[in-house]
Design a protein around this motif. Structure first.
Motif, PDB file in Angstrom:
ATOM      1  N   SER A   1      90.045 -65.347 -50.686  1.00 54.84           N
ATOM      2  CA  SER A   1      91.060 -65.204 -51.737  1.00 54.84           C
ATOM      3  C   SER A   1      90.879 -63.872 -52.456  1.00 54.84           C
ATOM      4  O   SER A   1      89.790 -63.288 -52.469  1.00 54.84           O
ATOM      5  N   ILE A   2      91.947 -63.391 -53.063  1.00 60.02           N
ATOM      6  CA  ILE A   2      91.866 -62.159 -53.847  1.00 60.02           C
ATOM      7  C   ILE A   2      90.838 -62.318 -54.957  1.00 60.02           C
ATOM      8  O   ILE A   2      90.030 -61.413 -55.203  1.00 60.02           O
ATOM      9  N   GLU A   3      90.842 -63.451 -55.611  1.00 57.80           N
ATOM     10  CA  GLU A   3      89.917 -63.686 -56.721  1.00 57.80           C
ATOM     11  C   GLU A   3      88.466 -63.541 -56.275  1.00 57.80           C
ATOM     12  O   GLU A   3      87.658 -62.882 -56.943  1.00 57.80           O
ATOM     13  N   SER A   4      88.117 -64.140 -55.121  1.00 56.99           N
ATOM     14  CA  SER A   4      86.721 -64.074 -54.651  1.00 56.99           C
ATOM     15  C   SER A   4      86.349 -62.665 -54.215  1.00 56.99           C
ATOM     16  O   SER A   4      85.213 -62.226 -54.392  1.00 56.99           O
ATOM     17  N   LEU A   5      87.302 -61.931 -53.649  1.00 53.22           N
ATOM     18  CA  LEU A   5      87.015 -60.572 -53.197  1.00 53.22           C
ATOM     19  C   LEU A   5      86.835 -59.618 -54.371  1.00 53.22           C
ATOM     20  O   LEU A   5      85.983 -58.724 -54.330  1.00 53.22           O
ATOM     21  N   VAL A   6      87.602 -59.810 -55.420  1.00 54.83           N
ATOM     22  CA  VAL A   6      87.404 -59.019 -56.634  1.00 54.83           C
ATOM     23  C   VAL A   6      86.011 -59.271 -57.196  1.00 54.83           C
ATOM     24  O   VAL A   6      85.309 -58.337 -57.611  1.00 54.83           O
ATOM     25  N   ALA A   7      85.580 -60.540 -57.193  1.00 53.27           N
ATOM     26  CA  ALA A   7      84.244 -60.876 -57.697  1.00 53.27           C
ATOM     27  C   ALA A   7      83.156 -60.201 -56.862  1.00 53.27           C
ATOM     28  O   ALA A   7      82.157 -59.701 -57.402  1.00 53.27           O
ATOM     29  N   GLN A   8      83.344 -60.148 -55.534  1.00 54.62           N
ATOM     30  CA  GLN A   8      82.361 -59.493 -54.676  1.00 54.62           C
ATOM     31  C   GLN A   8      82.325 -57.986 -54.922  1.00 54.62           C
ATOM     32  O   GLN A   8      81.263 -57.359 -54.882  1.00 54.62           O
ATOM     33  N   ALA A   9      83.485 -57.395 -55.179  1.00 50.51           N
ATOM     34  CA  ALA A   9      83.525 -55.963 -55.492  1.00 50.51           C
ATOM     35  C   ALA A   9      82.791 -55.685 -56.797  1.00 50.51           C
ATOM     36  O   ALA A   9      82.075 -54.678 -56.924  1.00 50.51           O
TER      37      ALA A   9
ATOM     38  N   PHE B   1      98.449 -58.415 -48.759  1.00 47.58           N
ATOM     39  CA  PHE B   1      97.433 -57.365 -48.724  1.00 47.58           C
ATOM     40  C   PHE B   1      97.664 -56.349 -49.832  1.00 47.58           C
ATOM     41  O   PHE B   1      96.719 -55.887 -50.467  1.00 47.58           O
ATOM     42  N   ILE B   2      98.903 -56.000 -50.097  1.00 48.25           N
ATOM     43  CA  ILE B   2      99.192 -55.029 -51.152  1.00 48.25           C
ATOM     44  C   ILE B   2      98.711 -55.549 -52.503  1.00 48.25           C
ATOM     45  O   ILE B   2      98.235 -54.775 -53.349  1.00 48.25           O
ATOM     46  N   ASP B   3      98.791 -56.855 -52.725  1.00 48.34           N
ATOM     47  CA  ASP B   3      98.316 -57.427 -53.992  1.00 48.34           C
ATOM     48  C   ASP B   3      96.795 -57.402 -54.073  1.00 48.34           C
ATOM     49  O   ASP B   3      96.223 -57.229 -55.158  1.00 48.34           O
ATOM     50  N   LEU B   4      96.127 -57.557 -52.920  1.00 47.25           N
ATOM     51  CA  LEU B   4      94.670 -57.402 -52.888  1.00 47.25           C
ATOM     52  C   LEU B   4      94.299 -55.974 -53.252  1.00 47.25           C
ATOM     53  O   LEU B   4      93.389 -55.742 -54.070  1.00 47.25           O
ATOM     54  N   VAL B   5      94.985 -55.004 -52.670  1.00 43.45           N
ATOM     55  CA  VAL B   5      94.720 -53.593 -52.953  1.00 43.45           C
ATOM     56  C   VAL B   5      94.897 -53.301 -54.440  1.00 43.45           C
ATOM     57  O   VAL B   5      94.061 -52.646 -55.071  1.00 43.45           O
ATOM     58  N   LYS B   6      95.971 -53.802 -55.021  1.00 42.43           N
ATOM     59  CA  LYS B   6      96.228 -53.558 -56.444  1.00 42.43           C
ATOM     60  C   LYS B   6      95.154 -54.195 -57.319  1.00 42.43           C
ATOM     61  O   LYS B   6      94.722 -53.606 -58.322  1.00 42.43           O
ATOM     62  N   ALA B   7      94.695 -55.392 -56.943  1.00 41.34           N
ATOM     63  CA  ALA B   7      93.662 -56.072 -57.731  1.00 41.34           C
ATOM     64  C   ALA B   7      92.329 -55.333 -57.634  1.00 41.34           C
ATOM     65  O   ALA B   7      91.627 -55.148 -58.644  1.00 41.34           O
ATOM     66  N   LEU B   8      91.956 -54.903 -56.432  1.00 38.14           N
ATOM     67  CA  LEU B   8      90.698 -54.177 -56.258  1.00 38.14           C
ATOM     68  C   LEU B   8      90.733 -52.834 -56.977  1.00 38.14           C
ATOM     69  O   LEU B   8      89.711 -52.350 -57.470  1.00 38.14           O
ATOM     70  N   ASP B   9      91.902 -52.237 -57.058  1.00 40.85           N
ATOM     71  CA  ASP B   9      92.047 -50.937 -57.719  1.00 40.85           C
ATOM     72  C   ASP B   9      91.704 -51.023 -59.201  1.00 40.85           C
ATOM     73  O   ASP B   9      91.402 -50.009 -59.832  1.00 40.85           O
ATOM     74  N   GLN B  10      91.743 -52.233 -59.746  1.00 44.18           N
ATOM     75  CA  GLN B  10      91.462 -52.420 -61.174  1.00 44.18           C
ATOM     76  C   GLN B  10      89.986 -52.685 -61.468  1.00 44.18           C
ATOM     77  O   GLN B  10      89.591 -52.778 -62.634  1.00 44.18           O
TER      78      GLN B  10
END
Length: 444
Positions: A181-189, A218-227
């Motif tokens: 999930s986007i949430e879990s990937l942001v946490a790993q970053a 995928f674009i929403d993942l990119v935007k979330a990681l960018d933050q």
């Protein structure tokens, strides 16, 4: 139930073949075992546990996997030997017959590596265990965000593939597309930042297909990681042309941290061969994507995968491919000679290219690649650039990469250990001694 006492005092050795995703997963295995009290074995030390993470993208890769397994067994007599990865999924039974191999784990089972080891150590069961489920039953997603011995982190965002190109066994080895999930990937970053990470590479099998299991984009993942604060650079390891959206290109052009660096598999510059491969795009779409990237980011580094000598690639088709690649404003070609894989649909295509022709075609494309890369580097001589430097042996030159992936060399005379994992401004000079990098001069 895991009994950590069973792991205490043990040492482990690792060997990885294949893609960045495999190296990321092996690094995660190492971290998991370290948490259990297992130490990585020294260079000349015999290990108690051996983990071999395999690849099966070509027949040559299969051969290298078998060699690596035999070599590890000989080097570490008496070790508990685990083989996993794509070759293990496709040829598990064959691997299970190799003397010295104790455990074979397929793509669905490797996430439970620690549990399998625990059961073997606690139960004292030293019989060979072969655990490989059918491809259609591969549903697990094993998270991975690891640095290993390198400056950059590798964040696994997706696994598996639904494309079933006629030449490829990856869907059979990795299973269908699935993702975190986007949430879990942001946490790993964020965890990578806490460990000092400044650059993260997004890895996967078919990254652009992100969202197959979580219904996200995928674009929403990119935007979330960018933050995520603290991450200075992201790179995307590879994106299929049909999944590289115009929206994503436009976003990367103004992104805070996604670099002007793209890796796009073309595989063939012949529409006829693309059709035979069951690729989901044509030359026109690919050229549009390259043109759009260069419109938004004129200095973007663009790497392109191309396969030569596939079944159906007549001399006319290859010349079409060569001319098409010559016309594109790309930076580097990653050239792969076609390798026949058992069970693939490509074997039904009647036209076969000889090994001699494959070699000659590869040579021509590699020469074209060298010219394009040299010209790209040359255009940047005299410019200033931000470089993320990587650790080097004492007394040796340091290397690093600019935002647009130009390899830079800092002479040993001025290199310092404290520059490791630091972003520094440099002036780009001429080529180094072997032409593999541009020499750097630190700016005050």
């Amino acid at each position: 139930m895991i009994d950590t006492s069973a792991f205490q005092g043990k040492t482990a050795a690792y060997y990885t073949l294949g893609c960045k995703l495999n190296f990321s997963e092996t690094s995660t295995f190492g971290r998991m075992l370290q948490q259990m009290g297992v130490r990585t074995a020294g260079k000349d030390e015999q290990a108690d546990i051996c983990i071999i993470n395999t690849c099966s993208v070509t027949e040559v890769a299969d051969h290298k996997c078998r060699q690596a397994i035999h070599r590890m067994v000989r080097k570490h007599p008496g070790a508990f030997v685990v083989v996993t990865g794509c070759y293990a999924q496709l040829e598990g039974e064959k691997i299970g017959t190799i003397e010295g191999v104790d455990l074979v784990l397929g793509s669905n089972e490797k996430a439970r590596l620690i549990q399998y080891l625990n059961d073997a150590f606690i139960g004292g069961d030293t019989r060979k265990v072969h655990v490989v489920e059918r491809t259609k039953d591969i549903t697990s997603f094993a998270p991975s965000c690891s640095r290993g011995n390198r400056t950059r982190f590798f964040l696994k965002v997706q696994d598996g593939c639904n494309y079933f190109c006629t030449y490829c066994t990856i869907p059979f080895a990795r299973g269908f597309s699935r993702n975190a999930s986007i949430e879990s990937l942001v946490a790993q970053a964020q965890e990578a930042v806490a460990e000092g990470g400044k650059e993260i590479v997004l890895t996967g099998v078919n990254i652009g297909d992100f969202g197959a299991t979580t219904h996200e984009r995928f674009i929403d993942l990119v935007k979330a990681l960018d933050q995520v604060e603290g991450v200075k650079r992201y790179r995307i390891s590879s994106l299929e042309p049909d999944l590289l959206s115009d929206e994503l290109i436009a976003y990367c052009a103004q992104s805070r941290s996604f670099m002007p660096h793209f890796h796009i598999p073309l595989q063939s510059g012949s529409d006829e061969v693309l059709r035979l491969m069951h690729r989901r795009y044509d030359k026109a779409l690919f050229a549009h994507k390259i043109g759009l990237i260069k419109q938004y980011m004129p200095d973007a580094f663009i790497g392109v995968d191309v396969m030569v000598g596939t079944r159906g690639e007549t001399p006319e088709c290859f010349e079409e491919c060569y001319e098409f690649l010559s016309s594109l404003d790309v930076t580097q070609l990653h050239v792969f000679p076609y390798s026949e894989r058992p069970g693939t649909a490509a074997l039904k295509i009647p036209y076969v290219v000889s090994d001699a022709d494959k070699k000659q075609r590869s040579k021509r494309l590699l020469e074209l690649s060298d010219r394009k890369t040299h010209a790209f580097y040359e255009r940047h001589i005299g410019q200033q650039a931000e470089v993320l430097f990587e650790k080097a042996p004492r007394g040796k030159a340091m290397h690093g990469f600019t935002r647009n992936y130009i390899r830079v060399e800092l002479p040993a005379a001025v290199a310092r250990e404290e520059y490791d994992n630091q972003l520094m401004m440099v002036s780009l000079k001429g080529f180094n001694h072997d032409g593999s990098a541009l020499l750097a001069e630190l700016l005050p």
